[in-house]
Scaffold this active site. Structure first.
Site, mmCIF file in Angstrom:
data_model
loop_
_atom_site.group_PDB
_atom_site.id
_atom_site.type_symbol
_atom_site.label_atom_id
_atom_site.label_comp_id
_atom_site.label_asym_id
_atom_site.label_seq_id
_atom_site.Cartn_x
_atom_site.Cartn_y
_atom_site.Cartn_z
ATOM 1 N N ASP A 129 18.754 42.867 73.055
ATOM 2 C CA ASP A 129 19.145 43.860 74.007
ATOM 3 C C ASP A 129 20.507 44.526 73.541
ATOM 4 O O ASP A 129 21.231 43.919 73.702
ATOM 5 C CB ASP A 129 19.156 43.501 75.526
ATOM 6 C CG ASP A 129 19.641 44.464 76.396
ATOM 7 O OD1 ASP A 129 19.922 45.844 75.890
ATOM 8 O OD2 ASP A 129 20.007 44.368 77.635
ATOM 9 N N THR B 100 28.051 48.190 75.204
ATOM 10 C CA THR B 100 28.926 47.259 75.070
ATOM 11 C C THR B 100 28.613 45.852 74.174
ATOM 12 O O THR B 100 29.579 45.608 73.294
ATOM 13 C CB THR B 100 30.066 46.987 76.357
ATOM 14 O OG1 THR B 100 30.007 47.937 76.999
ATOM 15 C CG2 THR B 100 31.102 46.240 75.828
ATOM 16 N N LYS C 270 22.905 41.484 73.396
ATOM 17 C CA LYS C 270 22.522 40.367 73.959
ATOM 18 C C LYS C 270 21.227 39.667 73.144
ATOM 19 O O LYS C 270 20.392 40.550 72.947
ATOM 20 C CB LYS C 270 22.287 40.153 75.325
ATOM 21 C CG LYS C 270 23.292 40.160 76.220
ATOM 22 C CD LYS C 270 24.153 41.600 76.436
ATOM 23 C CE LYS C 270 23.191 42.605 76.960
ATOM 24 N NZ LYS C 270 23.973 43.817 76.758
ATOM 25 N N GLU D 156 14.071 49.725 78.131
ATOM 26 C CA GLU D 156 14.856 49.013 78.448
ATOM 27 C C GLU D 156 14.787 48.539 80.272
ATOM 28 O O GLU D 156 14.792 47.334 80.333
ATOM 29 C CB GLU D 156 16.353 49.438 78.737
ATOM 30 C CG GLU D 156 17.768 48.849 79.029
ATOM 31 C CD GLU D 156 18.998 49.701 78.799
ATOM 32 O OE1 GLU D 156 18.941 50.652 78.237
ATOM 33 O OE2 GLU D 156 19.912 49.412 79.567
ATOM 34 N N GLY E 91 31.141 47.952 84.590
ATOM 35 C CA GLY E 91 31.721 47.061 83.465
ATOM 36 C C GLY E 91 32.629 47.590 82.802
ATOM 37 O O GLY E 91 33.808 47.627 82.528
ATOM 38 N N GLY E 92 32.072 49.094 82.058
ATOM 39 C CA GLY E 92 33.004 50.021 81.344
ATOM 40 C C GLY E 92 34.255 50.454 82.080
ATOM 41 O O GLY E 92 35.324 50.596 81.699
ATOM 42 N N MET E 93 33.907 50.659 83.477
ATOM 43 C CA MET E 93 35.070 51.344 84.296
ATOM 44 C C MET E 93 36.048 50.222 84.533
ATOM 45 O O MET E 93 37.251 50.584 84.340
ATOM 46 C CB MET E 93 34.680 51.738 85.774
ATOM 47 C CG MET E 93 35.406 52.345 86.616
ATOM 48 S SD MET E 93 34.793 53.040 87.945
ATOM 49 C CE MET E 93 36.277 53.274 89.160
ATOM 50 N N ILE E 94 35.687 48.901 84.572
ATOM 51 C CA ILE E 94 36.669 47.680 84.910
ATOM 52 C C ILE E 94 37.569 47.672 83.552
ATOM 53 O O ILE E 94 38.876 47.552 83.485
ATOM 54 C CB ILE E 94 35.915 46.451 84.955
ATOM 55 C CG1 ILE E 94 35.193 46.451 86.201
ATOM 56 C CG2 ILE E 94 37.049 45.384 84.847
ATOM 57 C CD1 ILE E 94 34.502 45.049 86.634
ATOM 58 N N GLN E 95 36.934 47.906 82.449
ATOM 59 C CA GLN E 95 37.580 47.949 81.064
ATOM 60 C C GLN E 95 38.703 49.094 80.863
ATOM 61 O O GLN E 95 39.674 49.071 80.337
ATOM 62 C CB GLN E 95 36.885 47.700 79.834
ATOM 63 C CG GLN E 95 36.028 46.788 79.844
ATOM 64 C CD GLN E 95 34.996 46.334 78.622
ATOM 65 O OE1 GLN E 95 34.052 46.889 78.476
ATOM 66 N NE2 GLN E 95 35.628 45.645 77.501
HETATM 67 P P1 ATP Z 1 24.350 49.300 79.053
HETATM 68 O O1 ATP Z 1 23.330 48.438 79.569
HETATM 69 O O2 ATP Z 1 25.125 50.008 80.132
HETATM 70 O O3 ATP Z 1 24.207 50.010 77.857
HETATM 71 P P2 ATP Z 1 25.582 46.781 78.141
HETATM 72 O O4 ATP Z 1 24.070 46.190 78.078
HETATM 73 O O5 ATP Z 1 26.427 46.862 76.797
HETATM 74 O O6 ATP Z 1 25.525 48.169 78.580
HETATM 75 P P3 ATP Z 1 26.382 44.449 79.691
HETATM 76 O O7 ATP Z 1 26.358 43.718 78.335
HETATM 77 O O8 ATP Z 1 25.438 44.046 80.646
HETATM 78 O O9 ATP Z 1 26.380 46.031 79.341
HETATM 79 O O10 ATP Z 1 27.728 44.499 80.301
HETATM 80 C C1 ATP Z 1 29.039 44.920 79.438
HETATM 81 C C2 ATP Z 1 30.343 44.621 80.482
HETATM 82 O O11 ATP Z 1 30.510 43.213 80.446
HETATM 83 C C3 ATP Z 1 31.555 45.145 79.873
HETATM 84 O O12 ATP Z 1 31.681 46.560 80.284
HETATM 85 C C4 ATP Z 1 32.412 44.213 80.571
HETATM 86 O O13 ATP Z 1 32.904 44.536 81.709
HETATM 87 C C5 ATP Z 1 31.972 42.983 80.500
HETATM 88 N N1 ATP Z 1 32.033 41.824 79.259
HETATM 89 C C6 ATP Z 1 31.681 40.706 79.470
HETATM 90 N N2 ATP Z 1 32.111 40.013 78.609
HETATM 91 C C7 ATP Z 1 32.705 40.636 77.783
HETATM 92 C C8 ATP Z 1 33.343 40.600 76.453
HETATM 93 N N3 ATP Z 1 33.371 39.778 75.731
HETATM 94 N N4 ATP Z 1 33.743 41.654 75.625
HETATM 95 C C9 ATP Z 1 33.538 42.958 76.199
HETATM 96 N N5 ATP Z 1 33.265 43.180 77.430
HETATM 97 C C10 ATP Z 1 32.703 42.271 78.210
HETATM 98 MG MG MG Z 2 22.654 46.819 79.174
#
Ligand code: ATP
Ligand code: MG
Length: 267
Positions: free
Chosen positions: A6, A10, A13, A70, A121-125
């Site tokens: 996936d 950010t 996975k 997704e 999560g993006g907003m937290i960062q």
């Molecule tokens: P989207 O699904 O919106 O395209 P994504 O699949 O990348 O994004 P996730 O991986 O579920 O999203 O979560 C991303 C969030 O996880 C980041 O915004 C941050 O808050 C958090 N996070 C956790 N671990 C980390 C890390 N090692 N580095 C950066 N962000 C992290």
């Molecule tokens: Mg995602």
């Protein structure tokens, strides 16, 4: 050997299945070329992709990968985890707190997107950086957990000073709304500011999720996404707020890998 990947906004996975064993790993999306280099070592492997950067990753690898949408992949992964953890649910909401937040309703074997919010999560960062200059996610969430947002957020009970409140007094009336009332006699530490940032994200995510739960008459809200990783404060805010509003939260162990696992299972 099978890979489910996936590739999100950010984080990338990855779930690897080999000899009936499952291995989980994650990479920064800015390092997606390294993921491709690794996949090149296994040209015979079966690869399933999903997420916003799936097509880009496909352009970098030799395998002709399976691709899924997704939302379908995430749903399949959640169903797989719920079965594995023996926590069957039929009518529920799932909320994926990734870079952004996406909210879905599930009725038996069907999922439908029910909404979303830019708070995630993006907003937290991003907000965390603007408030404190901190860019490292782990340090950011560790600091947030030590903070106190009492002097920053305005609660319902603060407005109804001593009076009976029409809604629970512990509910937040205005995130960051207390600052102009307290600024002359308190200083706000970085930890306090970050706690408030995590607070506004957690409460927004929960509020939107709960509206969906109410609309679809669902008891449970299942929360997933890497934003909860090591982020006990976010978990606690979401859990407490969901319960306070009368619903049941459920956090899936390894839930941030739902999309990766799901696309592998759909292949
Ligand atoms: P989207 O699904 O919106 O395209 P994504 O699949 O990348 O994004 P996730 O991986 O579920 O999203 O979560 C991303 C969030 O996880 C980041 O915004 C941050 O808050 C958090 N996070 C956790 N671990 C980390 C890390 N090692 N580095 C950066 N962000 C992290
Ligand atoms: Mg995602």
């Amino acid at each position: 050997m099978k890979f489910g990947i996936d590739a999100g906004g950010t984080l990338v996975k990855m779930v690897k299945e080999e000899n009936n064993q499952r291995f989980y790993s994650k990479y920064l999306s800015t390092e997606i070329e390294e993921v491709a280099e690794m996949l090149k070592q296994f040209p015979e492997a079966e690869v399933a992709l999903t997420g916003g950067k799936a097509t880009y990753l496909q352009s970098l690898i030799p395998q002709e990968a399976f691709q899924s949408i997704e939302f379908d992949a995430t749903f399949k992964g959640i169903q797989t985890f719920l079965k594995q953890y023996q926590h069957p649910l039929e009518n529920y909401i799932f909320t994926n707190v990734g870079t952004g937040t996406s909210i879905h309703h599930v009725e038996r074997d069907k999922q439908e997107r029910a909404g979303g919010t830019g708070a995630g999560g993006g907003m937290i960062q991003g907000l965390g950086y603007l408030l404190t200059g901190e860019t490292d996610f782990e340090r950011l969430v560790t600091l947030a957990a030590q903070g106190d947002r009492d002097n920053i957020d305005l609660k319902v009970k603060h407005i109804y000073k001593g009076d009976k409140t029409p809604i629970p007094g512990e509910l937040t009336a205005a995130n960051f709304g207390r600052v102009l009332h307290t600024k002359d006699h308190v200083t706000y530490s970085d930890a306090d500011k970050l706690a408030a940032a995590v607070g506004v994200v957690g409460e927004t995510v929960t509020t939107v999720s709960i509206h969906a739960a109410r609309e679809f008459n669902a008891e449970y809200v299942v929360y997933i996404g890497s934003s909860f990783l090591g982020n006990d404060l976010l978990k606690e805010v979401v859990m407490r707020y969901t319960v306070l509003r009368g619903f049941r939260p459920y956090f899936i162990e390894n839930g941030e890998y739902s999309g990766a696992l799901g696309t592998l299972k759909l292949m």
